[in-house]
Design a protein around this motif. Structure first.
Motif, PDB file in Angstrom:
ATOM      1  N   ALA A  31       1.005  -0.992  -0.011  1.00 59.00           N
ATOM      2  CA  ALA A  31      -0.054   0.074   0.007  1.00 59.00           C
ATOM      3  C   ALA A  31       0.978   1.235  -0.033  1.00 59.00           C
ATOM      4  N   PHE A  32       0.288   2.174  -0.638  1.00 64.74           N
ATOM      5  CA  PHE A  32       1.037   3.718  -0.444  1.00 64.74           C
ATOM      6  C   PHE A  32       0.531   4.479   0.681  1.00 64.74           C
ATOM      7  N   SER A  33       1.486   4.743   1.754  1.00 60.03           N
ATOM      8  CA  SER A  33       0.719   5.439   2.745  1.00 60.03           C
ATOM      9  C   SER A  33       1.491   6.546   3.271  1.00 60.03           C
ATOM     10  N   LEU A  34       0.711   7.683   3.392  1.00 56.23           N
ATOM     11  CA  LEU A  34       1.103   8.950   3.799  1.00 56.23           C
ATOM     12  C   LEU A  34       0.639   9.417   5.029  1.00 56.23           C
ATOM     13  N   ILE A  35       1.504  10.034   6.128  1.00 51.73           N
ATOM     14  CA  ILE A  35       1.191  10.406   7.313  1.00 51.73           C
ATOM     15  C   ILE A  35       1.603  12.000   7.367  1.00 51.73           C
ATOM     16  N   GLY A  36       0.496  12.573   7.507  1.00 46.88           N
ATOM     17  CA  GLY A  36       0.497  14.258   7.668  1.00 46.88           C
ATOM     18  C   GLY A  36      -0.316  14.831   8.744  1.00 46.88           C
ATOM     19  N   GLY A  37       0.412  16.067   9.255  1.00 43.79           N
ATOM     20  CA  GLY A  37      -0.288  16.403  10.563  1.00 43.79           C
ATOM     21  C   GLY A  37       0.627  16.308  11.611  1.00 43.79           C
ATOM     22  N   GLY A  38       0.758  17.350  12.369  1.00 45.18           N
ATOM     23  CA  GLY A  38       1.696  17.328  13.661  1.00 45.18           C
ATOM     24  C   GLY A  38       1.536  16.152  14.373  1.00 45.18           C
ATOM     25  N   ASP A  39       0.351  15.855  14.918  1.00 45.73           N
ATOM     26  CA  ASP A  39       0.535  14.723  16.018  1.00 45.73           C
ATOM     27  C   ASP A  39       0.625  13.373  15.532  1.00 45.73           C
ATOM     28  N   SER A  40       0.033  13.091  14.400  1.00 43.35           N
ATOM     29  CA  SER A  40       0.287  11.754  13.687  1.00 43.35           C
ATOM     30  C   SER A  40       1.786  11.615  13.408  1.00 43.35           C
ATOM     31  N   VAL A  41       2.539  12.748  13.105  1.00 42.03           N
ATOM     32  CA  VAL A  41       3.807  12.723  12.581  1.00 42.03           C
ATOM     33  C   VAL A  41       4.418  12.433  13.921  1.00 42.03           C
ATOM     34  N   ALA A  42       4.098  12.938  14.924  1.00 41.21           N
ATOM     35  CA  ALA A  42       4.851  12.893  16.375  1.00 41.21           C
ATOM     36  C   ALA A  42       4.793  11.352  16.907  1.00 41.21           C
ATOM     37  N   ALA A  43       3.476  10.842  16.639  1.00 38.00           N
ATOM     38  CA  ALA A  43       2.927   9.553  16.928  1.00 38.00           C
ATOM     39  C   ALA A  43       4.117   8.479  16.194  1.00 38.00           C
ATOM     40  N   ILE A  44       4.087   8.666  14.899  1.00 36.71           N
ATOM     41  CA  ILE A  44       4.858   7.715  14.020  1.00 36.71           C
ATOM     42  C   ILE A  44       6.349   7.803  14.284  1.00 36.71           C
ATOM     43  N   ASN A  45       6.912   8.796  14.630  1.00 38.76           N
ATOM     44  CA  ASN A  45       8.204   9.080  15.368  1.00 38.76           C
ATOM     45  C   ASN A  45       8.247   8.300  16.718  1.00 38.76           C
ATOM     46  N   LYS A  46       7.506   8.473  17.611  1.00 41.67           N
ATOM     47  CA  LYS A  46       7.440   7.968  18.850  1.00 41.67           C
ATOM     48  C   LYS A  46       7.498   6.384  18.834  1.00 41.67           C
ATOM     49  N   PHE A  47       6.654   5.905  17.717  1.00 44.39           N
ATOM     50  CA  PHE A  47       6.822   4.370  17.913  1.00 44.39           C
ATOM     51  C   PHE A  47       8.025   3.999  16.686  1.00 44.39           C
ATOM     52  N   GLU A  48       8.871   4.919  16.388  1.00 45.31           N
ATOM     53  CA  GLU A  48       9.795   4.664  15.506  1.00 45.31           C
ATOM     54  C   GLU A  48       9.370   3.967  14.045  1.00 45.31           C
ATOM     55  N   LEU A  49       8.360   4.217  13.374  1.00 40.82           N
ATOM     56  CA  LEU A  49       8.002   3.658  12.353  1.00 40.82           C
ATOM     57  C   LEU A  49       8.040   4.608  11.072  1.00 40.82           C
ATOM     58  N   LYS A  50       8.793   5.652  11.251  1.00 37.56           N
ATOM     59  CA  LYS A  50       8.898   6.565  10.218  1.00 37.56           C
ATOM     60  C   LYS A  50       9.359   6.115   8.869  1.00 37.56           C
ATOM     61  N   ASP A  51      10.552   4.948   8.944  1.00 32.85           N
ATOM     62  CA  ASP A  51      10.908   4.444   7.804  1.00 32.85           C
ATOM     63  C   ASP A  51      10.192   3.120   7.300  1.00 32.85           C
ATOM     64  N   GLN A  52       9.169   2.804   7.734  1.00 28.10           N
ATOM     65  CA  GLN A  52       8.290   1.816   7.423  1.00 28.10           C
ATOM     66  C   GLN A  52       6.853   2.191   6.695  1.00 28.10           C
ATOM     67  N   VAL A  53       6.737   3.739   6.508  1.00 25.17           N
ATOM     68  CA  VAL A  53       5.532   3.994   5.905  1.00 25.17           C
ATOM     69  C   VAL A  53       6.273   4.977   4.644  1.00 25.17           C
ATOM     70  N   SER A  54       5.192   5.093   3.696  1.00 25.33           N
ATOM     71  CA  SER A  54       5.915   5.425   2.434  1.00 25.33           C
ATOM     72  C   SER A  54       6.361   6.911   2.713  1.00 25.33           C
ATOM     73  N   PHE A  55       5.664   7.766   3.075  1.00 20.53           N
ATOM     74  CA  PHE A  55       5.832   9.226   3.245  1.00 20.53           C
ATOM     75  C   PHE A  55       5.355   9.828   4.397  1.00 20.53           C
ATOM     76  N   VAL A  56       6.320  10.608   4.960  1.00 18.17           N
ATOM     77  CA  VAL A  56       5.810  11.380   6.406  1.00 18.17           C
ATOM     78  C   VAL A  56       6.102  12.935   5.783  1.00 18.17           C
ATOM     79  N   SER A  57       4.979  13.527   5.745  1.00 21.43           N
ATOM     80  CA  SER A  57       4.852  15.101   5.391  1.00 21.43           C
ATOM     81  C   SER A  57       5.201  15.625   6.560  1.00 21.43           C
ATOM     82  N   THR A  58       6.114  17.076   6.326  1.00 18.59           N
ATOM     83  CA  THR A  58       6.764  17.872   7.080  1.00 18.59           C
ATOM     84  C   THR A  58       5.834  18.974   7.017  1.00 18.59           C
TER      85      THR A  58
END
Ligand code: AMP
Length: 404
Positions: free
Chosen positions: A355-382
């Motif tokens: 699947a193509f996955s995009l994480i966007g918006g402050g708190d979901s980005v903070a969450a994906i970083n907290k659970f150390e999964l940033k490199d396992q999704v397609s794109f994390v928007s800044t």
């Protein structure tokens, strides 16, 4: 517009709008240089081609509107604090211009040679910046031969340096930088070319912050998963008992109309069937599991429950495109972080399945970083606010200014 990667910058002075709005400590040391580091590929490509770079950025929220520290502007917001670190990162001496529009700065810009980098003073030391003043934008434009916008996080602002300045460059002399290009292409993949089934996961505290994004996605997604505090407004609207869970009483009708719209569009709206409820909003509160539409008085839903995790996981794992904005619960507290963590893991798992996955918006980005999964999704928007507005279906001035 031109394509940044194929443009040859040899003998060009590129006026580049970056977002160097980094946090500083009391001694003006940079606490987190991510935003600067992320712009380096754009700067380096121009230098490698044999061009020169004039960087402009906003920095904090100065109130004075004075045009330089020399004239008495607030020193803590001066971009001079970025010069040493930027010089280290680029391994060259960055030239500092202590304003954005004086004759002196103009001469300095004109005298730049290939391989040199100049940083302008904070664009927000000029009230004309946020006002989107055309005369100020024209002065900025005289500094460069081409305009590159690499500040996606500011693309939703029609400011002089983010949008208006582009009017003074021919189509062939304006373009997105590498960072901005990545954000725009990935956002378009979701909004314009989403492979079906497309699932939007929307969470966070309030429905009111997410109305526009929900209304837009109801026309695009096949599934909308609603988690976080906003789910309780939906349950209350449907006649459920939600105890003291967060609820926007004035948004009950809106919640019902969104449910109705989803039905009409054959979009499946998934609400959390159960919740982790707590007897107070506290990290050490007593907790239990309850159906989300039957929460007793004095208790509040602070995370999605195990059945909801199971339901949502199934939808996520069957999706081909996933957009995620907003946490499933009060993930900052350990007891209420499991829902968000599990959803983050399932998004990562779906991504591994193709699947193509995009994480966007402050708190979901903070969450994906907290659970150390940033490199396992397609794109994390800044892009924070800019990404949110893009998904609300709005035209972003910083993007249109380059495209049109
Ligand atoms: P937003 O900025 O709208 O994405 O909201 C993020 C915030 O929503 C986070 O700080 C969460 O702690 C909060 N949040 C998530 N779920 C709940 C909930 N059930 N009750 C209260 N706050 C929540």
């Amino acid at each position: 517009m031109s394509n940044f990667s194929s443009f040859n910058f040899k003998n060009f002075r590129a006026l580049v709008r970056v977002d160097f709005n980094v946090p500083l400590d009391e001694q003006f040391n940079i606490k987190d240089d991510t935003r600067i580091v992320e712009s380096l590929p754009t700067i380096k490509k121009i230098l490698k081609d044999g061009g020169a770079v004039i960087l402009m950025t906003h920095f904090g929220r100065p109130k004075s509107g004075l045009q330089s520290v020399k004239l008495g502007a607030e020193e803590k917001y001066s971009t001079i604090h970025l010069v040493d670190h930027l010089s280290d990162l680029l391994n060259l001496d960055v030239i500092f211009a202590d304003d954005c529009g004086s004759e002196e700065t103009y001469k300095l810009a004109k005298s730049l040679e290939a391989g040199q980098v100049m940083l302008l003073e904070n664009t927000r030391f000029y009230l004309d910046e946020t006002a989107g003043d055309s005369d100020f934008a024209q002065i900025l434009a005289t500094l460069g031969d081409v305009y590159v916008n690499d500040a996606f996080g500011s693309a939703h602002r029609a400011h002089a340096s983010t949008a208006i300045v582009a009017q003074f460059f021919d189509a062939s002399k304006k373009m997105f930088g590498l960072l901005m290009e990545k954000e725009v292409l990935n956002a378009q993949k979701v909004l314009k070319d989403a492979e079906s089934p497309f699932t939007a996961i929307v969470g966070g505290a309030k429905v009111s912050d997410k109305i526009m994004i929900l209304e837009n996605l109801i026309n695009k997604a096949q599934n909308i998963i609603i988690g976080g505090g906003m789910a309780y407004t939906f349950y209350k609207a449907m006649g459920g008992e939600i105890g003291s869970s967060i609820c926007e009483e004035d948004k009950l009708d809106l919640a019902l109309s969104l449910i109705e719209k989803a039905k009409q569009n054959e979009v499946k709206l998934h609400l959390p069937i159960d919740s982790i409820i707590a007897d107070q909003f506290h990290a050490e509160a007593n907790v239990m599991i309850a159906p989300s539409n039957s929460i007793q008085e004095g208790w509040m839903g602070l995370d999605i429950g195990p059945k909801a995790i199971e339901d949502f996981s199934e939808v996520i794992l069957n999706s081909k495109t996933i957009l995620w904005n907003g946490p499933m619960g009060v993930f900052e507290m350990e007891k209420f972080s499991k829902g968000t963590e599990m959803i983050a893991k399932k998004v990562a798992e779906a991504t591994q399945k193709g699947a193509f996955s995009l994480i966007g918006g402050g708190d979901s980005v903070a969450a994906i970083n907290k659970f150390e999964l940033k490199d396992q999704v397609s794109f994390v928007s800044t892009g924070g606010g800019a990404m949110l507005e893009y998904f609300e279906g709005k035209e972003l001035p910083g993007i249109s200014a380059i495209l049109n």
